[in-house]
Design a protein around this motif. Structure first.
Motif, PDB file in Angstrom:
ATOM      1  N   UNK A   9     -20.642 -39.273   9.240  1.00 25.11           N
ATOM      2  CA  UNK A   9     -21.425 -38.271   8.514  1.00 25.11           C
ATOM      3  C   UNK A   9     -21.077 -36.863   8.992  1.00 25.11           C
ATOM      4  N   UNK A  10     -20.936 -36.697  10.294  1.00 22.24           N
ATOM      5  CA  UNK A  10     -20.583 -35.386  10.847  1.00 22.24           C
ATOM      6  C   UNK A  10     -19.217 -34.931  10.348  1.00 22.24           C
ATOM      7  N   UNK A  11     -18.264 -35.843  10.279  1.00 19.49           N
ATOM      8  CA  UNK A  11     -16.926 -35.487   9.816  1.00 19.49           C
ATOM      9  C   UNK A  11     -16.904 -35.165   8.325  1.00 19.49           C
ATOM     10  N   UNK A  12     -17.741 -35.848   7.543  1.00 19.75           N
ATOM     11  CA  UNK A  12     -17.829 -35.531   6.111  1.00 19.75           C
ATOM     12  C   UNK A  12     -18.419 -34.132   5.919  1.00 19.75           C
ATOM     13  N   UNK A  13     -19.459 -33.812   6.678  1.00 20.68           N
ATOM     14  CA  UNK A  13     -20.038 -32.470   6.600  1.00 20.68           C
ATOM     15  C   UNK A  13     -19.031 -31.412   7.039  1.00 20.68           C
ATOM     16  N   UNK A  14     -18.248 -31.720   8.067  1.00 25.18           N
ATOM     17  CA  UNK A  14     -17.225 -30.779   8.518  1.00 25.18           C
ATOM     18  C   UNK A  14     -16.203 -30.543   7.420  1.00 25.18           C
ATOM     19  N   UNK A  15     -15.785 -31.600   6.742  1.00 29.01           N
ATOM     20  CA  UNK A  15     -14.835 -31.454   5.638  1.00 29.01           C
ATOM     21  C   UNK A  15     -15.416 -30.589   4.525  1.00 29.01           C
ATOM     22  N   UNK A  16     -16.692 -30.780   4.202  1.00 28.19           N
ATOM     23  CA  UNK A  16     -17.340 -29.968   3.164  1.00 28.19           C
ATOM     24  C   UNK A  16     -17.396 -28.498   3.578  1.00 28.19           C
ATOM     25  N   UNK A  17     -17.702 -28.237   4.836  1.00 29.22           N
ATOM     26  CA  UNK A  17     -17.759 -26.859   5.327  1.00 29.22           C
ATOM     27  C   UNK A  17     -16.371 -26.233   5.296  1.00 29.22           C
ATOM     28  N   UNK A  18     -15.349 -27.025   5.649  1.00 24.30           N
ATOM     29  CA  UNK A  18     -13.978 -26.510   5.596  1.00 24.30           C
ATOM     30  C   UNK A  18     -13.589 -26.118   4.173  1.00 24.30           C
ATOM     31  N   UNK A  19     -13.953 -26.935   3.203  1.00 24.04           N
ATOM     32  CA  UNK A  19     -13.645 -26.616   1.795  1.00 24.04           C
ATOM     33  C   UNK A  19     -14.353 -25.332   1.383  1.00 24.04           C
ATOM     34  N   UNK A  21     -15.361 -22.856   3.339  1.00 24.54           N
ATOM     35  CA  UNK A  21     -14.722 -21.727   4.021  1.00 24.54           C
ATOM     36  C   UNK A  21     -13.395 -21.399   3.345  1.00 24.54           C
ATOM     37  N   UNK A  22     -12.634 -22.430   2.988  1.00 20.59           N
ATOM     38  CA  UNK A  22     -11.361 -22.203   2.317  1.00 20.59           C
ATOM     39  C   UNK A  22     -11.523 -21.518   0.975  1.00 20.59           C
ATOM     40  N   UNK A  23     -12.521 -21.925   0.207  1.00 21.23           N
ATOM     41  CA  UNK A  23     -12.767 -21.294  -1.090  1.00 21.23           C
ATOM     42  C   UNK A  23     -13.262 -19.857  -0.934  1.00 21.23           C
ATOM     43  N   UNK A  24     -14.101 -19.624   0.069  1.00 20.09           N
ATOM     44  CA  UNK A  24     -14.670 -18.291   0.278  1.00 20.09           C
ATOM     45  C   UNK A  24     -13.636 -17.308   0.812  1.00 20.09           C
ATOM     46  N   UNK A  25     -12.832 -17.741   1.795  1.00 20.59           N
ATOM     47  CA  UNK A  25     -11.925 -16.816   2.472  1.00 20.59           C
ATOM     48  C   UNK A  25     -10.504 -16.835   1.922  1.00 20.59           C
ATOM     49  N   UNK A  26     -10.133 -17.902   1.222  1.00 19.85           N
ATOM     50  CA  UNK A  26      -8.756 -18.053   0.735  1.00 19.85           C
ATOM     51  C   UNK A  26      -7.750 -17.938   1.878  1.00 19.85           C
ATOM     52  N   UNK A  27      -8.096 -18.519   3.036  1.00 13.43           N
ATOM     53  CA  UNK A  27      -7.249 -18.404   4.220  1.00 13.43           C
ATOM     54  C   UNK A  27      -7.097 -19.768   4.889  1.00 13.43           C
ATOM     55  N   UNK A  28      -5.860 -20.215   4.991  1.00 14.44           N
ATOM     56  CA  UNK A  28      -5.578 -21.473   5.670  1.00 14.44           C
ATOM     57  C   UNK A  28      -5.852 -21.346   7.164  1.00 14.44           C
ATOM     58  N   UNK A  29      -5.611 -20.167   7.707  1.00 11.01           N
ATOM     59  CA  UNK A  29      -5.847 -19.915   9.135  1.00 11.01           C
ATOM     60  C   UNK A  29      -7.342 -20.060   9.467  1.00 11.01           C
ATOM     61  N   UNK A  30      -8.200 -19.553   8.604  1.00 11.26           N
ATOM     62  CA  UNK A  30      -9.641 -19.645   8.842  1.00 11.26           C
ATOM     63  C   UNK A  30     -10.155 -21.062   8.614  1.00 11.26           C
ATOM     64  N   UNK A  31      -9.516 -21.790   7.707  1.00  8.39           N
ATOM     65  CA  UNK A  31      -9.870 -23.204   7.537  1.00  8.39           C
ATOM     66  C   UNK A  31      -9.498 -24.001   8.783  1.00  8.39           C
ATOM     67  N   UNK A  32      -8.336 -23.699   9.356  1.00  9.77           N
ATOM     68  CA  UNK A  32      -7.903 -24.392  10.577  1.00  9.77           C
ATOM     69  C   UNK A  32      -8.828 -24.065  11.742  1.00  9.77           C
ATOM     70  N   UNK A  34     -11.963 -23.308  11.455  1.00 11.47           N
ATOM     71  CA  UNK A  34     -13.200 -24.040  11.173  1.00 11.47           C
ATOM     72  C   UNK A  34     -13.059 -25.502  11.573  1.00 11.47           C
ATOM     73  N   UNK A  35     -11.909 -26.090  11.275  1.00  9.30           N
ATOM     74  CA  UNK A  35     -11.657 -27.481  11.662  1.00  9.30           C
ATOM     75  C   UNK A  35     -11.697 -27.641  13.176  1.00  9.30           C
ATOM     76  N   UNK A  36     -11.016 -26.752  13.889  1.00 10.59           N
ATOM     77  CA  UNK A  36     -10.979 -26.831  15.350  1.00 10.59           C
ATOM     78  C   UNK A  36     -12.370 -26.663  15.943  1.00 10.59           C
ATOM     79  N   UNK A  37     -13.088 -25.636  15.486  1.00 11.09           N
ATOM     80  CA  UNK A  37     -14.450 -25.417  15.988  1.00 11.09           C
ATOM     81  C   UNK A  37     -15.349 -26.602  15.662  1.00 11.09           C
TER      82      UNK A  37
END
Length: 108
Positions: A9-19, A21-32, A34-37
């Motif tokens: 469940x935690x990993x699914x929520x993390x994936x949703x948050x990454x998506x 962030x990616x849509x909001x920022x349009x940045x692969x670096x910021x998605x990465x 977010x994934x690391x954090x």
């Protein structure tokens, strides 16, 4: 870890948050970032050996045996709130969240 559903469940929520962030920022670096954090946060909260950490902080330097925890208890010990451990978690995760948020909201 006793319950794999919590990790899933935690990993699914993390994936949703990454998506998001990616849509909001349009940045692969910021998605990465977010994934690391997110992986560090999930790993720090969900995966620790609770037999070891569910003791007062002053006992963290001593070894743990099966007899120390009273394995006959039916309530999971991971929900005990020790004040020092709570302060440590809030300080570390609060600082990390603030740094992550500043990075995500920056214009770079």
């Amino acid at each position: 870890m006793g319950n794999d559903a919590v990790l899933r469940t935690s990993l699914v929520w993390l994936a949703a948050i990454m998506v998001l962030v990616g849509l909001y920022t349009q940045s692969l670096k910021k998605m990465a970032a977010t994934y690391l954090f997110g992986m560090l946060a999930v790993g720090g909260v969900v995966l620790p050996d609770w037999k070891f950490f569910d003791r007062p902080v002053s006992q963290w330097c001593t070894l743990v045996s099966d007899d120390d925890n009273g394995s006959s208890q039916s309530v999971p010990q991971s929900f005990k709130l020790y004040p020092v451990r709570t302060v440590i978690y809030v300080a570390v995760y609060g600082f990390a969240f603030r740094k992550w948020w500043n990075f995500i909201t920056s214009q770079n």
